[in-house]
Design an enzyme around this catalytic site. Structure first.
Site, PDB file in Angstrom:
ATOM      1  N   ASP A  45       0.841  -1.361  -0.179  1.00 32.14           N
ATOM      2  CA  ASP A  45       0.106   0.021   0.073  1.00 32.14           C
ATOM      3  C   ASP A  45       1.113   1.207   0.075  1.00 32.14           C
ATOM      4  O   ASP A  45       1.468   1.606   1.063  1.00 32.14           O
ATOM      5  CB  ASP A  45      -0.971   0.028   1.262  1.00 32.14           C
ATOM      6  CG  ASP A  45      -1.540   1.332   1.436  1.00 32.14           C
ATOM      7  OD1 ASP A  45      -2.641   1.435   0.363  1.00 32.14           O
ATOM      8  OD2 ASP A  45      -1.341   2.104   2.305  1.00 32.14           O
ATOM      9  N   TYR A  50       3.019  10.020  -0.596  1.00 35.45           N
ATOM     10  CA  TYR A  50       4.272   9.028   0.088  1.00 35.45           C
ATOM     11  C   TYR A  50       5.480   9.666  -0.660  1.00 35.45           C
ATOM     12  O   TYR A  50       6.544   9.383   0.085  1.00 35.45           O
ATOM     13  CB  TYR A  50       4.040   7.921   0.472  1.00 35.45           C
ATOM     14  CG  TYR A  50       2.557   7.253   1.026  1.00 35.45           C
ATOM     15  CD1 TYR A  50       1.955   8.443   1.741  1.00 35.45           C
ATOM     16  CD2 TYR A  50       2.392   6.081   1.089  1.00 35.45           C
ATOM     17  CE1 TYR A  50       0.922   7.978   2.459  1.00 35.45           C
ATOM     18  CE2 TYR A  50       1.373   5.507   1.766  1.00 35.45           C
ATOM     19  CZ  TYR A  50       0.357   6.594   2.488  1.00 35.45           C
ATOM     20  OH  TYR A  50      -0.768   6.146   3.346  1.00 35.45           O
ATOM     21  N   LYS A  75      -2.852   5.624  -4.008  1.00 35.07           N
ATOM     22  CA  LYS A  75      -3.871   6.543  -3.885  1.00 35.07           C
ATOM     23  C   LYS A  75      -3.569   7.884  -4.497  1.00 35.07           C
ATOM     24  O   LYS A  75      -2.451   8.355  -4.607  1.00 35.07           O
ATOM     25  CB  LYS A  75      -3.740   7.002  -2.169  1.00 35.07           C
ATOM     26  CG  LYS A  75      -3.684   5.691  -0.980  1.00 35.07           C
ATOM     27  CD  LYS A  75      -3.914   6.056   0.171  1.00 35.07           C
ATOM     28  CE  LYS A  75      -3.692   5.055   0.998  1.00 35.07           C
ATOM     29  NZ  LYS A  75      -2.008   4.500   1.287  1.00 35.07           N
ATOM     30  N   HIS A 108      -7.518   9.393  -1.782  1.00 38.49           N
ATOM     31  CA  HIS A 108      -6.849   9.506  -0.392  1.00 38.49           C
ATOM     32  C   HIS A 108      -7.539  10.070   0.755  1.00 38.49           C
ATOM     33  O   HIS A 108      -7.725   9.719   1.790  1.00 38.49           O
ATOM     34  CB  HIS A 108      -5.500  10.063  -0.428  1.00 38.49           C
ATOM     35  CG  HIS A 108      -4.460   9.866   0.450  1.00 38.49           C
ATOM     36  ND1 HIS A 108      -3.152   9.537   0.206  1.00 38.49           N
ATOM     37  CD2 HIS A 108      -4.493   9.450   1.794  1.00 38.49           C
ATOM     38  CE1 HIS A 108      -2.467   9.126   1.353  1.00 38.49           C
ATOM     39  NE2 HIS A 108      -3.246   9.276   2.335  1.00 38.49           N
TER      40      HIS A 108
HETATM   41  P1  NDP Z   1       1.175   1.463  12.007  1.00 39.39           P
HETATM   42  O1  NDP Z   1       0.092   0.963  12.877  1.00 39.39           O
HETATM   43  O2  NDP Z   1       1.634   0.268  11.145  1.00 39.39           O
HETATM   44  O3  NDP Z   1       2.708   1.534  12.869  1.00 39.39           O
HETATM   45  C1  NDP Z   1       3.852   1.937  12.209  1.00 39.39           C
HETATM   46  C2  NDP Z   1       4.698   2.106  13.473  1.00 39.39           C
HETATM   47  O4  NDP Z   1       4.811   1.049  14.358  1.00 39.39           O
HETATM   48  C3  NDP Z   1       6.160   2.417  12.925  1.00 39.39           C
HETATM   49  O5  NDP Z   1       6.706   3.360  13.764  1.00 39.39           O
HETATM   50  C4  NDP Z   1       6.901   1.137  13.019  1.00 39.39           C
HETATM   51  O6  NDP Z   1       8.312   1.451  13.440  1.00 39.39           O
HETATM   52  C5  NDP Z   1       6.256   0.404  14.329  1.00 39.39           C
HETATM   53  N1  NDP Z   1       6.105  -1.053  14.270  1.00 39.39           N
HETATM   54  C6  NDP Z   1       5.792  -1.865  13.212  1.00 39.39           C
HETATM   55  N2  NDP Z   1       5.524  -3.120  13.555  1.00 39.39           N
HETATM   56  C7  NDP Z   1       5.993  -3.242  15.058  1.00 39.39           C
HETATM   57  C8  NDP Z   1       6.121  -4.021  16.093  1.00 39.39           C
HETATM   58  N3  NDP Z   1       5.888  -5.259  15.525  1.00 39.39           N
HETATM   59  N4  NDP Z   1       6.556  -3.851  16.991  1.00 39.39           N
HETATM   60  C9  NDP Z   1       6.724  -2.532  17.487  1.00 39.39           C
HETATM   61  N5  NDP Z   1       6.761  -1.561  16.671  1.00 39.39           N
HETATM   62  C10 NDP Z   1       6.267  -1.644  15.315  1.00 39.39           C
HETATM   63  O7  NDP Z   1       1.026   2.752  11.342  1.00 39.39           O
HETATM   64  P2  NDP Z   1       1.272   3.601  10.228  1.00 39.39           P
HETATM   65  O8  NDP Z   1       0.908   4.978  10.433  1.00 39.39           O
HETATM   66  O9  NDP Z   1       2.487   3.220   9.391  1.00 39.39           O
HETATM   67  O10 NDP Z   1       0.061   2.830   9.267  1.00 39.39           O
HETATM   68  C11 NDP Z   1       0.223   1.635   8.401  1.00 39.39           C
HETATM   69  C12 NDP Z   1      -0.076   1.846   7.122  1.00 39.39           C
HETATM   70  O11 NDP Z   1      -1.267   2.473   6.941  1.00 39.39           O
HETATM   71  C13 NDP Z   1       0.928   3.145   6.445  1.00 39.39           C
HETATM   72  O12 NDP Z   1       2.199   2.700   6.004  1.00 39.39           O
HETATM   73  C14 NDP Z   1       0.238   3.507   5.183  1.00 39.39           C
HETATM   74  O13 NDP Z   1       0.281   2.592   3.961  1.00 39.39           O
HETATM   75  C15 NDP Z   1      -1.323   3.599   5.561  1.00 39.39           C
HETATM   76  N6  NDP Z   1      -1.746   4.758   6.161  1.00 39.39           N
HETATM   77  C16 NDP Z   1      -2.688   5.476   5.458  1.00 39.39           C
HETATM   78  C17 NDP Z   1      -3.215   6.686   6.007  1.00 39.39           C
HETATM   79  C18 NDP Z   1      -4.352   7.185   5.146  1.00 39.39           C
HETATM   80  O14 NDP Z   1      -4.896   8.358   5.213  1.00 39.39           O
HETATM   81  N7  NDP Z   1      -5.049   6.506   4.181  1.00 39.39           N
HETATM   82  C19 NDP Z   1      -2.695   7.451   7.080  1.00 39.39           C
HETATM   83  C20 NDP Z   1      -1.759   6.563   7.825  1.00 39.39           C
HETATM   84  C21 NDP Z   1      -1.275   5.389   7.168  1.00 39.39           C
HETATM   85  P3  NDP Z   1       9.564   1.011  12.366  1.00 39.39           P
HETATM   86  O15 NDP Z   1       9.022   1.278  10.898  1.00 39.39           O
HETATM   87  O16 NDP Z   1      10.681   1.781  12.822  1.00 39.39           O
HETATM   88  O17 NDP Z   1       9.874  -0.682  12.660  1.00 39.39           O
END
Ligand code: NDP
Length: 294
Positions: A45, A50, A75, A108
């Site tokens: 995704d 991005y 998106k 989006h």
């Molecule tokens: P997430 O809930 O996926 O959390 C991501 C964070 O959690 C990062 O800081 C990552 O750190 C950390 N993390 C991931 N896995 C673990 C784990 N197993 N243990 C501990 N920490 C962990 O949040 P996101 O905001 O990234 O959302 C996911 C996806 O959703 C985005 O990447 C995007 O594709 C989508 N999105 C869409 C939006 C929209 O408006 N449509 C808005 C926001 C997100 P690290 O990378 O350092 O490991």
């Protein structure tokens, strides 16, 4: 390892878990996406906004996987809304991704104050769908009233609504509206990533004691429990991580089941406090940004 699918309202299937790349810097994206594909993820995704579509495309190409084996979702940003602008935005995205077709293309955000532009953008998605350039179309951050307006003015029911859902923000009304219309809810920030930045008693879902207790009972991690909670309740998930061990951990959620009581306990953590922007307040003035050409 093969994992379960969800079937969209047009019969297209999508893996139950995908891999998100929001806030993954372009110079880390190729390595991160390659790691995810190596572990077994088959859905990525991304988004025009991005700034890493080019690197996502490069990683998929370098993986050597056949194009049809990877479900690519992107998106359209609000700055490219309107029928003609959105058709051109599709060209920009596929140009950067280096593909001819997309598996899922979504808006989006809604632009509640300029809904005609939103409808124009969605009609462009309908055209791309009719022309076979995208296998499914959908929306993101659409609240029930935005869906009602869209459905009243367009033909194709969105296949997906990608919205903020995690244990601290479940938004049951939005989930109910999606279900009522046969739209699959796709949870963004599924492990509460957006909560990590905020002050107050509910700082991080990862440190929540109730989630921690359930995780310990299954010999799993809090992140795995949260992802399992979504999938068992019928939501597709797109966790993001650039850390290989976490990318693998998040994918390893198909060998245990939460009980009804455990699902309900996690439901009970909802604070009703949104982490992302209030969808009703999104405007081009506030959030607009230029999306470069391919
Ligand atoms: P997430 O809930 O996926 O959390 C991501 C964070 O959690 C990062 O800081 C990552 O750190 C950390 N993390 C991931 N896995 C673990 C784990 N197993 N243990 C501990 N920490 C962990 O949040 P996101 O905001 O990234 O959302 C996911 C996806 O959703 C985005 O990447 C995007 O594709 C989508 N999105 C869409 C939006 C929209 O408006 N449509 C808005 C926001 C997100 P690290 O990378 O350092 O490991």
């Amino acid at each position: 390892m093969s994992i379960p699918d969800f079937t969209l309202n047009n019969g297209v299937t999508i893996p139950a878990i995908g891999y998100g790349v929001f806030q993954t810097p372009p110079d880390e994206t190729v390595t991160a996406v390659e790691a995810a594909l190596h572990i077994g993820y088959r859905h990525i995704d991304t988004a025009a906004a991005y700034g890493n579509e080019r690197e996502v495309g490069r990683a998929i190409k370098q993986s050597g996987l056949p194009r049809d084996d990877v479900f690519i979702e992107t998106k359209i940003w609000i700055s490219d809304f309107g029928y003609d602008a959105t058709l051109h935005a599709f060209d920009k995205s596929v140009g950067k991704l280096g593909v001819q077709t997309l598996d899922l293309l979504i808006l989006h955000q809604a632009l509640p104050g300029e809904f005609d532009l939103t409808v124009g953008a969605y009609r462009a998605l309908e055209k791309l769908y009719a022309d076979g350039r995208v296998r499914a179309i959908g929306v993101s951050n659409f609240m029930p009233k935005h869906l009602d307006r869209l459905l009243a003015e367009t033909e194709v029911v969105p296949a997906i609504n990608q919205i903020e859902v995690h244990p601290y923000f479940k938004q049951p009304e939005a989930l109910a509206a999606d279900a009522e219309h046969g739209i699959l809810s796709q949870a963004w920030a599924p492990i509460g990533g957006i909560t990590f930045y905020r002050e107050g008693p509910h700082t991080s879902t990862l440190e929540d004691p109730a989630i921690g207790e359930i995780a310990a009972a299954h010999d799993k991690t809090p992140a795995q429990v949260m992802l399992r909670w979504h999938i068992q309740q019928g939501r597709q998930v797109i966790p993001k991580s650039v850390t290989p061990s976490r990318i693998a951990e998040n994918f390893d959620v198909f060998d245990f089941d939460l009980t009804a009581a455990q699902l309900a306990a996690i439901d009970g953590l909802n604070t009703g406090v949104r982490g992302g922007p209030e969808p009703e307040d999104v405007t081009r003035e506030k959030y607009g940004r230029d999306i470069p050409e391919a």
